[in-house]
Design a protein around this motif. Structure first.
Motif, PDB file in Angstrom:
ATOM      1  N   HIS A 159       0.880  -1.285  -0.079  1.00 32.15           N
ATOM      2  CA  HIS A 159       0.130   0.026   0.119  1.00 32.15           C
ATOM      3  C   HIS A 159       0.809   1.316   0.001  1.00 32.15           C
ATOM      4  O   HIS A 159       0.252   2.249  -0.523  1.00 32.15           O
ATOM      5  N   ALA A 160       1.884   1.120   0.549  1.00 38.49           N
ATOM      6  CA  ALA A 160       3.000   2.330   0.741  1.00 38.49           C
ATOM      7  C   ALA A 160       3.866   2.531  -0.434  1.00 38.49           C
ATOM      8  O   ALA A 160       4.894   3.291  -0.759  1.00 38.49           O
ATOM      9  N   GLY A 161       3.701   1.695  -1.649  1.00 38.92           N
ATOM     10  CA  GLY A 161       4.587   1.788  -2.805  1.00 38.92           C
ATOM     11  C   GLY A 161       5.893   0.854  -2.763  1.00 38.92           C
ATOM     12  O   GLY A 161       6.795   1.235  -3.554  1.00 38.92           O
ATOM     13  N   ARG A 162       6.038   0.353  -1.599  1.00 38.07           N
ATOM     14  CA  ARG A 162       7.101  -0.578  -1.468  1.00 38.07           C
ATOM     15  C   ARG A 162       7.116  -2.058  -1.604  1.00 38.07           C
ATOM     16  O   ARG A 162       6.092  -2.583  -1.792  1.00 38.07           O
ATOM     17  N   VAL A 163       8.307  -2.406  -2.413  1.00 43.93           N
ATOM     18  CA  VAL A 163       8.270  -3.844  -2.804  1.00 43.93           C
ATOM     19  C   VAL A 163       8.527  -4.470  -1.459  1.00 43.93           C
ATOM     20  O   VAL A 163       9.603  -4.650  -0.603  1.00 43.93           O
ATOM     21  N   VAL A 164       7.425  -5.687  -1.463  1.00 41.92           N
ATOM     22  CA  VAL A 164       7.662  -6.712  -0.234  1.00 41.92           C
ATOM     23  C   VAL A 164       7.444  -8.083  -1.044  1.00 41.92           C
ATOM     24  O   VAL A 164       7.140  -8.280  -2.325  1.00 41.92           O
ATOM     25  N   THR A 165       7.827  -8.883  -0.243  1.00 45.45           N
ATOM     26  CA  THR A 165       7.783 -10.458  -0.621  1.00 45.45           C
ATOM     27  C   THR A 165       6.405 -11.115  -0.023  1.00 45.45           C
ATOM     28  O   THR A 165       6.091 -11.007   0.990  1.00 45.45           O
ATOM     29  N   LEU A 166       5.889 -12.050  -0.967  1.00 46.86           N
ATOM     30  CA  LEU A 166       4.868 -12.921  -0.482  1.00 46.86           C
ATOM     31  C   LEU A 166       5.147 -14.324   0.189  1.00 46.86           C
ATOM     32  O   LEU A 166       4.464 -15.116   0.520  1.00 46.86           O
TER      33      LEU A 166
ATOM     34  N   ALA B 296       6.286 -16.644  14.218  1.00 46.61           N
ATOM     35  CA  ALA B 296       7.414 -16.907  13.542  1.00 46.61           C
ATOM     36  C   ALA B 296       7.467 -15.914  12.258  1.00 46.61           C
ATOM     37  O   ALA B 296       8.660 -15.602  11.859  1.00 46.61           O
ATOM     38  N   VAL B 297       6.617 -15.162  11.871  1.00 43.53           N
ATOM     39  CA  VAL B 297       6.451 -14.470  10.541  1.00 43.53           C
ATOM     40  C   VAL B 297       6.125 -12.955  11.126  1.00 43.53           C
ATOM     41  O   VAL B 297       6.336 -11.911  10.114  1.00 43.53           O
ATOM     42  N   LEU B 298       5.872 -12.616  12.343  1.00 41.49           N
ATOM     43  CA  LEU B 298       5.231 -11.361  12.517  1.00 41.49           C
ATOM     44  C   LEU B 298       6.176  -9.950  12.482  1.00 41.49           C
ATOM     45  O   LEU B 298       6.025  -9.007  12.062  1.00 41.49           O
ATOM     46  N   ALA B 299       7.519 -10.299  12.956  1.00 40.79           N
ATOM     47  CA  ALA B 299       8.451  -9.333  12.926  1.00 40.79           C
ATOM     48  C   ALA B 299       8.683  -9.030  11.707  1.00 40.79           C
ATOM     49  O   ALA B 299       8.791  -7.572  11.243  1.00 40.79           O
ATOM     50  N   ASP B 300       9.029  -9.754  10.605  1.00 40.60           N
ATOM     51  CA  ASP B 300       9.327  -9.265   9.275  1.00 40.60           C
ATOM     52  C   ASP B 300       8.051  -8.328   8.626  1.00 40.60           C
ATOM     53  O   ASP B 300       7.986  -7.561   7.939  1.00 40.60           O
TER      54      ASP B 300
ATOM     55  N   GLY C   1       8.690  -5.923   5.456  1.00 40.66           N
ATOM     56  CA  GLY C   1       9.347  -6.642   4.487  1.00 40.66           C
ATOM     57  C   GLY C   1       8.831  -7.687   3.617  1.00 40.66           C
ATOM     58  O   GLY C   1       9.336  -8.327   2.512  1.00 40.66           O
ATOM     59  N   SER C   2       7.693  -8.164   4.365  1.00 43.14           N
ATOM     60  CA  SER C   2       6.946  -9.265   3.479  1.00 43.14           C
ATOM     61  C   SER C   2       5.362  -9.119   4.013  1.00 43.14           C
ATOM     62  O   SER C   2       4.979  -8.387   4.874  1.00 43.14           O
ATOM     63  N   MET C   3       4.627  -9.798   3.274  1.00 43.36           N
ATOM     64  CA  MET C   3       3.152  -9.956   3.798  1.00 43.36           C
ATOM     65  C   MET C   3       2.663 -11.517   3.376  1.00 43.36           C
ATOM     66  O   MET C   3       3.043 -12.133   2.874  1.00 43.36           O
ATOM     67  N   LEU C   4       1.428 -11.572   4.115  1.00 38.07           N
ATOM     68  CA  LEU C   4       1.165 -13.043   4.154  1.00 38.07           C
ATOM     69  C   LEU C   4       0.630 -13.358   2.816  1.00 38.07           C
ATOM     70  O   LEU C   4       0.569 -14.640   2.214  1.00 38.07           O
ATOM     71  N   GLY C   5      -0.169 -12.429   2.263  1.00 37.92           N
ATOM     72  CA  GLY C   5      -0.749 -12.657   0.904  1.00 37.92           C
ATOM     73  C   GLY C   5      -2.082 -13.846   0.969  1.00 37.92           C
ATOM     74  O   GLY C   5      -2.288 -14.102   2.114  1.00 37.92           O
ATOM     75  N   ASP C   6      -2.488 -14.114  -0.060  1.00 39.94           N
ATOM     76  CA  ASP C   6      -3.776 -14.981   0.100  1.00 39.94           C
ATOM     77  C   ASP C   6      -3.335 -16.153   0.660  1.00 39.94           C
ATOM     78  O   ASP C   6      -4.020 -16.995   1.420  1.00 39.94           O
ATOM     79  N   THR C   7      -1.922 -16.763   0.276  1.00 41.48           N
ATOM     80  CA  THR C   7      -1.629 -18.178   0.840  1.00 41.48           C
ATOM     81  C   THR C   7      -1.663 -18.275   2.196  1.00 41.48           C
ATOM     82  O   THR C   7      -2.093 -19.234   2.932  1.00 41.48           O
TER      83      THR C   7
ATOM     84  N   ARG D  56      -0.997  -0.145  14.708  1.00 46.57           N
ATOM     85  CA  ARG D  56       0.327   0.346  14.488  1.00 46.57           C
ATOM     86  C   ARG D  56       1.568  -0.145  15.424  1.00 46.57           C
ATOM     87  O   ARG D  56       2.620   0.042  15.139  1.00 46.57           O
ATOM     88  N   LEU D  57       0.843  -0.700  16.543  1.00 47.11           N
ATOM     89  CA  LEU D  57       1.843  -1.359  17.355  1.00 47.11           C
ATOM     90  C   LEU D  57       2.826  -2.202  16.636  1.00 47.11           C
ATOM     91  O   LEU D  57       2.536  -2.968  16.253  1.00 47.11           O
ATOM     92  N   GLY D  58       4.249  -2.045  17.055  1.00 52.14           N
ATOM     93  CA  GLY D  58       5.335  -2.940  16.531  1.00 52.14           C
ATOM     94  C   GLY D  58       5.837  -2.562  15.100  1.00 52.14           C
ATOM     95  O   GLY D  58       6.947  -2.740  14.675  1.00 52.14           O
ATOM     96  N   ARG D  59       4.955  -1.413  14.502  1.00 51.28           N
ATOM     97  CA  ARG D  59       5.646  -1.094  13.138  1.00 51.28           C
ATOM     98  C   ARG D  59       6.810  -0.043  13.368  1.00 51.28           C
ATOM     99  O   ARG D  59       6.788   0.784  14.303  1.00 51.28           O
ATOM    100  N   PRO D  60       7.779   0.139  12.458  1.00 57.52           N
ATOM    101  CA  PRO D  60       8.957   1.209  12.657  1.00 57.52           C
ATOM    102  C   PRO D  60       8.170   2.318  12.801  1.00 57.52           C
ATOM    103  O   PRO D  60       7.316   2.679  12.028  1.00 57.52           O
TER     104      PRO D  60
END
Length: 279
Positions: free
Chosen positions: A40-47, A204-208, A213-219, A275-279
């Protein structure tokens, strides 16, 4: 015994998530770019977080040694598989035809056009029904009705959690909080290992995810949501399941008219938690 099973599920999901994450980052199937998206912010992330979370929650469910583990694993694998189909298939044609959201995909299906989103809806519906059938054993009319109700709850939960995957960490937070909410009280024993698998996978995935840097996506979101649906089946009988399904359907229909992000931003408490935990 329930506490031990839950602890095993949490630990197995966390461990599997970390190992899967490291392996997928080193050897992403199809190459790194196939999994890259712009958020949403125009940043490239990985699924790649999606398959990581799906593998984690499946491992946690299997390790739970619960009578419900077969249903949980089936729901997770099915939802993740059809979610990956939607994640990895080019959807420019779907967007050009106005197929956005559940309503858009169903409208396209009525016009005779089967979008990847419609495939996902049908596929997750089928695997949700199969997961419910594993535990309900539909041999009588009442059991058939319970199976249909359960399948709808599993599929609806998978779809609903995906609607929250619009900001860093949001869907994982919702999944973890929902999992924890299914644990207290009498009768929650069978649900706790399944909920623990979801919580372990989220940690296991929340920090990134929070770091953007990443997102859950539909998967990932579909897999976590589907297991939450199975946990709800394990937690409640027919009246509770019907109430849970009503909430899921209500929120899903509301999402077609109202932006969850706008609602969250308009409420100070929800905004701060989001927003809790976001930079």
């Amino acid at each position: 015994m329930s506490a031990l099973r839950t602890a095993l599920a949490v630990a197995a999901a966390r461990g599997a998530g970390r190992r899967a994450g490291e392996l997928l980052r080193r050897r992403p199937p199809g190459g790194t770019q196939r999994w890259d998206r712009v958020n949403h912010a125009g940043r490239v992330v990985t699924l790649l977080e999606g398959p990581t979370a799906a593998l984690a929650v499946t491992a946690g469910t299997v390790a739970a040694t619960s009578p419900w583990r077969a249903a949980g694993a089936l729901a997770a694998v099915g939802a993740a598989g059809f979610g990956a189909l939607d994640d990895l298939t080019e959807r420019a044609g779907d967007r050009a035809g106005g197929a956005r959201g559940l309503k858009g995909h169903l409208a396209a299906l009525r016009r005779g056009r089967l979008t990847t989103g419609a495939w996902k809806v049908l596929g997750i519906g089928a695997t949700g029904l199969a997961a419910a059938a594993v535990v309900e054993r539909p041999r009588t009319p009442a059991a058939v009705a319970d199976t249909v109700l359960g399948g709808a709850l599993v599929a609806g939960s998978a779809n609903l959690l995906n609607l929250f995957d619009l900001r860093p960490g949001r869907a994982a937070k919702v999944a973890a909080v929902t999992g924890l909410s299914l644990c207290p009280g009498r009768g929650a024993g069978p649900a706790r290992p399944l909920a623990g698998a979801v919580v372990g996978a989220c940690t296991a995935v929340l920090a990134d995810d929070l770091a953007g840097g990443s997102m859950l996506g539909d998967t990932g979101a579909n897999a976590l949501g589907a297991v939450l649906g199975v946990a709800a089946l394990a937690r409640w009988r027919r009246p509770g399941r019907a109430a849970a399904l009503a909430v899921v359907v209500g929120l899903t229909l509301a999402s077609e008219k109202v932006s969850f992000s706008r609602v969250i931003e308009a409420q100070p408490l929800l905004r701060e938690l989001d927003r809790l935990g976001r930079p």
